[in-house]
Design a protein around this motif. Structure first.
Motif, PDB file in Angstrom:
ATOM      1  N   TYR A  98      64.061  42.397  49.392  1.00 58.29           N
ATOM      2  CA  TYR A  98      62.677  42.157  49.801  1.00 58.29           C
ATOM      3  C   TYR A  98      62.176  43.408  50.527  1.00 58.29           C
ATOM      4  CZ  TYR A  98      63.562  37.236  48.802  1.00 58.29           C
ATOM      5  OH  TYR A  98      63.878  36.062  48.180  1.00 58.29           O
ATOM      6  N   THR A  99      60.889  43.715  50.377  1.00 58.80           N
ATOM      7  CA  THR A  99      60.372  44.980  50.891  1.00 58.80           C
ATOM      8  C   THR A  99      59.049  44.789  51.627  1.00 58.80           C
ATOM      9  OG1 THR A  99      61.399  46.193  49.064  1.00 58.80           O
ATOM     10  CG2 THR A  99      59.661  47.331  50.278  1.00 58.80           C
ATOM     11  N   LEU A 100      58.928  45.464  52.777  1.00 60.17           N
ATOM     12  CA  LEU A 100      57.654  45.615  53.480  1.00 60.17           C
ATOM     13  C   LEU A 100      57.465  47.105  53.758  1.00 60.17           C
ATOM     14  CD1 LEU A 100      57.449  42.746  56.141  1.00 60.17           C
ATOM     15  CD2 LEU A 100      55.724  43.278  54.420  1.00 60.17           C
ATOM     16  N   ARG A 101      56.261  47.604  53.481  1.00 63.96           N
ATOM     17  CA  ARG A 101      55.981  49.030  53.678  1.00 63.96           C
ATOM     18  C   ARG A 101      54.751  49.172  54.574  1.00 63.96           C
ATOM     19  NH1 ARG A 101      56.035  51.284  47.558  1.00 63.96           N
ATOM     20  NH2 ARG A 101      54.155  49.988  47.509  1.00 63.96           N
ATOM     21  N   PHE A 102      54.838  50.113  55.520  1.00 61.25           N
ATOM     22  CA  PHE A 102      53.739  50.312  56.465  1.00 61.25           C
ATOM     23  C   PHE A 102      53.345  51.782  56.456  1.00 61.25           C
ATOM     24  CE2 PHE A 102      56.165  46.660  57.828  1.00 61.25           C
ATOM     25  CZ  PHE A 102      55.170  45.710  58.050  1.00 61.25           C
ATOM     26  N   GLY A 103      52.061  52.030  56.254  1.00 61.07           N
ATOM     27  CA  GLY A 103      51.555  53.384  56.113  1.00 61.07           C
ATOM     28  C   GLY A 103      51.499  54.161  57.415  1.00 61.07           C
TER      29      GLY A 103
ATOM     30  N   TRP B 143      51.851  41.601  59.083  1.00 63.17           N
ATOM     31  CA  TRP B 143      51.902  41.564  57.630  1.00 63.17           C
ATOM     32  C   TRP B 143      51.317  40.243  57.144  1.00 63.17           C
ATOM     33  CZ3 TRP B 143      55.718  40.201  60.888  1.00 63.17           C
ATOM     34  CH2 TRP B 143      56.281  38.939  60.704  1.00 63.17           C
ATOM     35  N   THR B 144      51.071  40.170  55.855  1.00 62.38           N
ATOM     36  CA  THR B 144      50.707  38.914  55.201  1.00 62.38           C
ATOM     37  C   THR B 144      51.715  38.672  54.081  1.00 62.38           C
ATOM     38  OG1 THR B 144      49.277  39.909  53.511  1.00 62.38           O
ATOM     39  CG2 THR B 144      48.267  39.400  55.654  1.00 62.38           C
ATOM     40  N   ASP B 145      51.721  37.492  53.516  1.00 63.42           N
ATOM     41  CA  ASP B 145      52.644  37.184  52.421  1.00 63.42           C
ATOM     42  C   ASP B 145      52.414  38.113  51.230  1.00 63.42           C
ATOM     43  OD1 ASP B 145      53.949  35.212  53.785  1.00 63.42           O
ATOM     44  OD2 ASP B 145      52.789  33.566  52.915  1.00 63.42           O
ATOM     45  N   LYS B 146      51.169  38.554  51.044  1.00 62.44           N
ATOM     46  CA  LYS B 146      50.878  39.454  49.930  1.00 62.44           C
ATOM     47  C   LYS B 146      51.517  40.826  50.120  1.00 62.44           C
ATOM     48  CE  LYS B 146      46.502  37.364  48.448  1.00 62.44           C
ATOM     49  NZ  LYS B 146      45.052  37.599  48.228  1.00 62.44           N
ATOM     50  N   ASP B 147      51.832  41.175  51.355  1.00 65.13           N
ATOM     51  CA  ASP B 147      52.444  42.476  51.629  1.00 65.13           C
ATOM     52  C   ASP B 147      53.927  42.498  51.274  1.00 65.13           C
ATOM     53  OD1 ASP B 147      50.047  43.470  52.692  1.00 65.13           O
ATOM     54  OD2 ASP B 147      50.515  42.624  54.662  1.00 65.13           O
TER      55      ASP B 147
END
Length: 618
Positions: free
Chosen positions: A175-180, A256-260
């Motif tokens: 699972y991945t979350l990315r933050f700019g 974050w949101t679920d879409k992220d």
């Protein structure tokens, strides 16, 4: 089964303990932990399959032992699936046009200043290599070209190849979350919380595309802090579970949101959770696919002495089979080898092939006209399938992550068929003509399978043998559909993403009784076939097959599949009247699907209404 949590905060300790261990043991561990499964076949990509320029190679330079080992190792996941990596390989290693700067500190004043490149980034933005001055070392350092100069990427080739897998696989299997950059720079405490809460992995910063990314470990997760100007995302979290992903994001104070959240791109097929096999006379499948005729005392298959004699070291013998006569005998051993002798040859010879990377647990064989097929299964759950007159196929016939208990084959009234029993209690039966497959969840503890030409499947456990009458029409309800799929020249038809080669395979997967497989196939067909602006020529012949699957009450993707059919009718006029042809194909099927307005499932009724509206006169 309880999920084992792996704390990557301890990875630096594991890295330190790697010295003195087999060179590729840590690569193996990392790949397994993130979900990569040995496919069990032969590599689809060889060392000679990458870049190979005649010029720019110094043939007098040795190739490091570690690089040769990696190419030859079954742990080389790149050779089995290059798309996991998005890199190009170079064999033999070529000399880069960029030499080492004498002031870099990488070489001495009299050392060779050249670099041997063995891999490059997918867009050729930079190269990875080792110093020509260190080419004779078994496991030299790896350098990377950044900003017109060479910098050290990894302390050894083996560490680099492990680190490359660590860079790629978590994003694919996890699972991945990315933050700019803007998000992270707006709150400097994010990086301070990262450094205070988690330990570094102990690997050198990853320099690809100027990211200068330093990695940290957490329970079931890794966090990459992109510090360089090339880092599109300043914080990237990859996790083995969704829970671990969100725990890290909360710790860092990120929103974050679920879409992220990006889910895994590939999920291993789940195993069954079945009790012991307990078949009694009169038992029947709820779908009518089989009925138990009798239950008798165990009748294990006769071990053919001639087949057993094919294995010189009898202690390694694991499985034997023979054709009637016998005209062919087959044996499998504990070293993954399959031994075959066709005894009706004038001068019979034993063919021995190493087809498995685990002990062979079962073999079977089948004769079709002038073709003799050999099928073998192993303790890793891999089935290999080949003809004695041809080389074995590179890819396994099938693979599940649990041992094969038994294989059986026969020519049924419908044609050749194969049955396989896995240790988790699943029995899978294939029609080898159409590739139609049935999953029978019979239970664990199956010792042997037998398949008779009249469609009787014999299932032997520790106590008895049950004879199951198979109803072939109900066993493979979509067999004719899959045969008809082969009659269409899909390669000459077009989708939104090119020729339609993938369409028949995806339609076949829509028929799967595994819900995820069926749903994923429908989503893939959406991407290929649905476009409001440009109708695809592959959509028109696909519609009747999709409609037939929609009328199957056991289909696992019915609501989404019906929406796909409805959206195929929502197409504007396209060049050559293709929009009209696509709409007409769906309208022709409308009477067949109107009964779905009364379906007990609300999502089906809603999709049926969408279909009606999209097919209405315009």
């Amino acid at each position: 089964m309880t999920h084992e949590i792996i704390d990557y905060g301890q990875f630096a300790d594991r890295l330190g303990r790697q010295q003195g261990r087999p060179r590729w043991s840590l690569l193996d561990e990392v790949q397994r932990e993130w979900g990569y499964v040995d496919p069990g076949g032969e590599p689809g990509h060889s060392r000679w399959g990458g870049e190979n320029q005649e010029r720019g190679i110094d043939w007098d330079l040795p190739v490091p032992q570690a690089l040769n080992e990696w190419w030859d190792s079954p742990l080389n996941s790149f050779a089995f699936n290059p798309r996991l990596y998005w890199v190009h390989t170079q064999w033999p290693p070529k000399l880069s046009e960029l030499d080492v700067d004498e002031d870099s500190g990488l070489i001495g004043p009299d050392d060779d200043d050249r670099v041997c490149v063995f891999m490059s980034e997918y867009h050729y933005a930079h190269e990875w290599g080792y110093l020509a001055a260190e080419a004779e070392l078994p496991d030299p350092r790896v350098v990377v070209s950044i900003g017109g100069q060479w910098v050290v990427q990894s302390r050894s080739l083996s560490e680099f190849l492990m680190q490359l897998a660590f860079e790629r696989m978590p994003a694919h299997y996890g699972y991945t979350l990315r933050f700019g950059r803007d998000t992270v720079d707006a709150d400097p405490e994010v990086v301070r919380r990262l450094e205070a809460s988690y330990r570094e992995l102990g690997l050198l910063p990853w320099q690809e595309m100027g990211t200068d990314a330093l990695s940290y470990g957490a329970p079931d997760a890794v966090i990459r802090h992109g510090r360089g100007p090339g880092a599109d995302f300043k914080i990237v979290i990859n996790a083995r579970t969704r829970t671990a992903l969100l725990d890290v994001a909360r710790t860092l104070g990120l929103e974050w949101t679920d879409k992220d959240i990006r889910p895994p791109a590939e999920v291993p097929e789940p195993l069954e959770d079945l009790g012991p096999v307990a078949l009694q006379a009169g038992d029947a499948d709820e779908r009518g696919r089989w009925t138990v005729l009798t239950r008798e005392y165990p009748q294990p298959p006769v071990v053919a002495g001639e087949a057993a004699a094919l294995v010189e070291e009898r202690s390694t013998l694991r499985a034997v089979a023979c054709l009637q006569g016998p005209t062919m005998v087959v044996a499998g051993d504990a070293e993954g080898r399959v031994h075959v002798r066709e005894t009706d040859d004038e001068d019979p010879e034993t063919i021995t092939l190493t087809l498995h990377r685990a002990p062979v647990t079962s073999v079977t064989c089948l004769e079709l006209a002038s073709t003799r097929l050999v099928l073998s299964g192993d303790a890793n759950g891999v089935i290999r399938y080949w003809s004695t007159r041809r080389k074995p196929m590179r890819s396994p016939f099938a693979r599940r992550n649990t041992p094969i208990n038994s294989l059986a084959a026969a020519v049924l009234p419908t044609g050749p068929a194969l049955a396989a029993a896995w240790a988790d209690g699943l029995v899978r039966v294939w029609d080898l003509v159409s590739d139609a497959v049935a999953n029978l969840r019979l239970g664990t503890g199956i010792k042997f399978l037998g398949l008779d030409t009249d469609g009787i499947l014999r299932v032997t456990d520790a106590e008895s043998t049950a004879a199951l009458r198979l109803d072939l029409a109900k066993l493979w309800p979509h067999r004719d559909l899959q045969l008809r799929l082969e009659d269409v020249d899909w390669g000459s038809l077009w989708t939104a993403r090119g020729p339609g080669h993938m369409v028949p395979e995806l339609i076949g997967k829509v028929a799967s009784d595994d819900k995820k497989t069926a749903m994923d196939a429908v989503h893939d067909l959406y991407r290929l076939l649905v476009s409001k602006e440009a109708a695809s020529t592959a959509a028109v012949p696909a519609v009747p097959f999709l409609v037939q699957l929609m009328t199957d009450p056991d289909n696992k993707s019915r609501s989404t599949l019906l929406l796909l059919i409805a959206d195929l009718a929502d197409v504007h006029q396209a060049r050559g009247g293709r929009g009209d042809a696509q709409l007409a194909a769906v309208r022709e099927a409308l009477p067949t699907l109107r009964y779905l307005h009364d379906d007990p499932e609300g999502s089906i009724r809603w999709a049926a209404n969408e279909l009606e509206q999209n097919c209405a006169p315009r």
